[in-house]
Design a protein around this motif. Structure first.
Motif, mmCIF file in Angstrom:
data_model
loop_
_atom_site.group_PDB
_atom_site.id
_atom_site.type_symbol
_atom_site.label_atom_id
_atom_site.label_comp_id
_atom_site.label_asym_id
_atom_site.label_seq_id
_atom_site.Cartn_x
_atom_site.Cartn_y
_atom_site.Cartn_z
ATOM 1 N N GLY A 54 0.818 -1.194 0.000
ATOM 2 C CA GLY A 54 0.000 0.000 0.000
ATOM 3 C C GLY A 54 0.856 1.251 0.000
ATOM 4 N N ARG A 55 0.206 2.377 0.172
ATOM 5 C CA ARG A 55 0.928 3.638 0.216
ATOM 6 C C ARG A 55 1.466 3.889 1.612
ATOM 7 N N SER A 56 2.592 4.566 1.697
ATOM 8 C CA SER A 56 3.184 4.887 2.992
ATOM 9 C C SER A 56 2.354 5.966 3.676
ATOM 10 N N ALA A 57 2.107 5.773 4.961
ATOM 11 C CA ALA A 57 1.362 6.770 5.728
ATOM 12 C C ALA A 57 2.245 7.972 6.020
ATOM 13 N N LYS A 58 1.652 9.129 6.078
ATOM 14 C CA LYS A 58 2.381 10.361 6.387
ATOM 15 C C LYS A 58 2.643 10.431 7.884
ATOM 16 N N LEU A 59 3.894 10.589 8.262
ATOM 17 C CA LEU A 59 4.294 10.649 9.665
ATOM 18 C C LEU A 59 4.640 12.079 10.036
ATOM 19 N N VAL A 60 4.234 12.484 11.213
ATOM 20 C CA VAL A 60 4.494 13.829 11.727
ATOM 21 C C VAL A 60 5.046 13.702 13.127
ATOM 22 N N ASP A 61 6.069 14.484 13.437
ATOM 23 C CA ASP A 61 6.640 14.464 14.777
ATOM 24 C C ASP A 61 5.625 14.972 15.796
ATOM 25 N N LEU A 62 5.639 14.338 16.971
ATOM 26 C CA LEU A 62 4.727 14.756 18.032
ATOM 27 C C LEU A 62 5.020 16.187 18.468
ATOM 28 N N SER A 63 6.286 16.583 18.394
ATOM 29 C CA SER A 63 6.670 17.926 18.828
ATOM 30 C C SER A 63 6.421 18.995 17.770
ATOM 31 N N PRO B 66 4.845 21.833 15.979
ATOM 32 C CA PRO B 66 3.817 22.782 16.448
ATOM 33 C C PRO B 66 2.692 22.931 15.429
ATOM 34 N N GLU B 67 1.490 22.999 15.921
ATOM 35 C CA GLU B 67 0.322 23.209 15.073
ATOM 36 C C GLU B 67 -0.603 24.218 15.735
ATOM 37 N N ASP B 68 -1.226 25.017 14.924
ATOM 38 C CA ASP B 68 -2.187 25.988 15.441
ATOM 39 C C ASP B 68 -3.471 25.277 15.852
ATOM 40 N N PRO B 69 -4.150 25.785 16.866
ATOM 41 C CA PRO B 69 -5.441 25.180 17.236
ATOM 42 C C PRO B 69 -6.437 25.306 16.102
ATOM 43 N N PRO B 70 -7.391 24.386 16.008
ATOM 44 C CA PRO B 70 -8.355 24.437 14.906
ATOM 45 C C PRO B 70 -9.184 25.712 14.972
ATOM 46 N N PRO B 71 -9.465 26.310 13.817
ATOM 47 C CA PRO B 71 -10.308 27.517 13.822
ATOM 48 C C PRO B 71 -11.739 27.167 14.227
ATOM 49 N N ARG B 72 -12.390 28.106 14.852
ATOM 50 C CA ARG B 72 -13.761 27.884 15.326
ATOM 51 C C ARG B 72 -14.656 29.009 14.825
ATOM 52 N N THR B 73 -15.904 28.651 14.609
ATOM 53 C CA THR B 73 -16.914 29.626 14.224
ATOM 54 C C THR B 73 -17.955 29.697 15.329
ATOM 55 N N ALA B 74 -18.048 30.836 15.977
ATOM 56 C CA ALA B 74 -19.025 31.032 17.045
ATOM 57 C C ALA B 74 -20.319 31.583 16.455
#
Length: 454
Positions: A53-62, A64-72
């Motif tokens: 199959g295709r290789s899964a995309k790996l991301v380091d735990l460390s 940094p990612e921005d919090p998900p945007p929210r709509t109030a």
């Protein structure tokens, strides 16, 4: 290739068996087992060994990612329960008793999110478009930019969503959806599972938020297999009594915010109106304190809420005394009665005991133990607590009192509503300037010093 054998699935709890029977062994329901064809399986005899199959995309735990945007939206109580607003690509399941106001709440939410700038489609499988427009007219929402669809065919709904590309989809309800690749009736376990899977996959792949309405069983659980609750990101329960004006939206699962958060609404002639200060509303009908009435300061999610606990103790004409509970755990009431009798010498044999949480609230935290015990003692000894007193604390089987979490928040909420005295366990670090704190080491001390009994 041999034909795959079919399963017999209970339509109430989702339990699968290899043969039909008149009664489900898991939930005890009669005539609820139906034969269902199995879902499609892979080619027989093939393994993964030589198939790459295709290789899964790996991301380091460390990383940094921005919090998900929210709509109030304009409904702050709904935003609170969702964790601050609606997250794109999230799947939300809302359950509640029939007639409790789920469709009203979601129609108001659809109008609020549409006015905040989202493209919203409301797909109703239970009502025609004219009926939904009639409800919107009654709620004063007929000018909201919400598009309606009265459809139960899941394939047609997904095709429409692919074409229109909305940002929010509300499906009312998941039990009415019908998938043509599953050979069973709408509302069956297989249909509900397949429809929830398709809608959740669409939400993740198209970054569209999907809100699904789910019916509940007679036990109050969302109907269908429990795997549906595991698929979605958020599970909300809309609670309340039909004859009472209060409604509580409770989060029991939320991957984007705190669980056990609540939002309080009041049912009015113009729909559901949010309640910014539920403590004042729950205590508004309290009146003159009477024996058996105690105010408890609890924590629901991140907000402190004050509610009134009412107890009634009366001689029983029956050989077996009654133990009736509304809004609390009946087994925990039995434990409190046993501790009062074994550790404090207060018998309840030959007495009927009734306990009620006023306002339609449901309390589950152990911090209500001391308030329940105080209400029972107040009713039995016919002694009313002072009206400005609030009570909270956990009781152990030895009769000792244990401190509870967030004591300072509980006291601040009580002080804000005019309470000046608190009865709580000794050993905590709670402080409240301007309040008299009566700290007790065990339940026997409360019995002797507060009620003069035992």
């Amino acid at each position: 290739m041999a034909r795959a054998s079919s399963n017999f699935v209970c339509q109430s709890c989702g339990a699968a068996t290899s043969k039909w029977s008149g009664r489900c062994e898991s939930c005890g329901e009669w005539n609820s087992i139906v034969e269902e064809e199995p879902l499609s399986t892979g080619p027989a005899g093939k393994v993964l060994g030589n198939v790459r199959g295709r290789s899964a995309k790996l991301v380091d735990l460390s990383h940094p990612e921005d919090p998900p945007p929210r709509t109030a939206c304009a409904i702050s109580e709904l935003d609170r329960v969702l964790g601050g607003g609606l997250v794109p690509g999230s799947a939300i399941l809302v359950g509640g008793d029939p007639g409790i106001g789920k469709s009203t709440l979601l129609l108001q939410a659809a109008a609020a999110f549409a006015k905040s700038g989202l493209s919203v489609i409301y797909a109703s499988g239970e009502e025609a478009s004219a009926q939904v427009r009639m409800r919107a007219r009654r709620l004063g929402l007929e000018q909201a930019p919400v598009r309606l669809a009265a459809e139960t065919n899941l394939r047609d709904i997904l095709t429409t969503l692919e074409k229109e590309k909305p940002q929010l989809v509300i499906v009312d309800s998941i039990q009415t959806m019908w998938s043509d690749n599953v050979t069973s009736a709408p509302g069956s376990v297989a249909q509900v599972r397949a429809a929830a899977h398709e809608l959740t996959s669409f939400a993740k792949s198209r970054n569209t938020s999907v809100i699904m309405v789910g019916h509940v069983t007679k036990d109050g659980q969302i109907a269908g297999p429990r795997v549906v609750e595991h698929m979605v990101d958020t599970v909300l329960y809309f609670e309340g009594e039909r004859g009472h004006q209060f409604r509580i939206l409770r989060s029991v699962k939320n991957r984007f915010g705190p669980a056990d958060e609540i939002g309080v609404f009041e049912m009015t002639g113009a729909g559901l109106s949010e309640v910014g200060n539920p403590s004042a509303l729950f205590l508004s009908e309290r009146g003159t304190p009477a024996p058996g009435s105690v105010v408890f300061s609890g924590i629901e999610g991140t907000r402190p809420v004050l509610v009134e606990l009412q107890a009634l103790v009366a001689p029983t004409p029956h050989s077996q005394p009654r133990r009736s509970v509304v809004g609390w755990d009946g087994s925990r009431l039995a434990m409190i009665l046993a501790v009062l009798e074994a550790r404090c010498g207060i018998p309840f044999a030959g007495l009927d005991v009734y306990l009620n949480v006023a306002g339609g609230m449901k309390i589950s935290e152990p911090a209500a133990d001391l308030a329940v015990a105080a209400a029972l003692l107040s009713a039995r000894e016919d002694v009313a607590l002072p009206p400005e007193t609030v009570v909270f604390g956990e009781i152990s089987l030895s009769g000792a009192l244990r401190p509870v979490a967030q004591s300072e928040n509980r006291l601040k909420e009580a002080q804000k509503l005019g309470f000046s005295t608190a009865i709580l366990p000794r050993g905590g670090k709670a402080k409240a300037k301007g309040m008299t704190l009566t700290e007790m080491p065990d339940l026997a001390t409360v019995v002797g010093e507060v009620f003069g009994a035992g």
